[in-house]
Design a protein around this motif. Sequence first.
Motif: not given
Length: 127
Positions: A31-32, A67-69
Motif C-alpha cells: 500500500x502507498x 509505485x508511480x511517484x
Amino acid sequence: MNTGRDPGERRPGGALEAEVLALLQSSQQALTPGEVLRHLEDGLAYSTVVTVLSRMFDKGLLTRSKQGRAYAYAPVADAHGLTARRMRQVMESDSDRAAVLTRFVEDLPAGDEQLLRQLLGDLPDQE
C-alpha cells in the motif's frame, strides 16, 4: 479502521505503528501512504503516515517499492515472522548467546520445551 478515540487525542506510544502494521499485514498487496491514510480513517496528515512508514522501513519492518511517484509498503514477514525476528534481535544483543539460549530453554514450560525439541529434531543436520 475506527480507533474509538476522540479526534485530536494522542495515541499511546507505538500504537500508530501497530495499526499500520496490522493494516499492511491484512492487505493482499503493498500500500502507498495515500492508501494507508484512506484505510485508517483517522484524520491523520499525509506527512504523518509517510513519516511512520519511513521509520518502519528504516527499522526493517517493511519493504518498499516505487509505485508511480510514491513508495508502496509491505511487511517483511507475517505476525509470527516479526515476533521471531524480534526474539532473534534481542538474543543477538547479548554477547553470550549460549547463556541466553540456555536460560531461555530452562525457563520454558514443559510443553514448549518439548515442541522446541521436536522442531529441532525435525531439522536436517548441518555440517
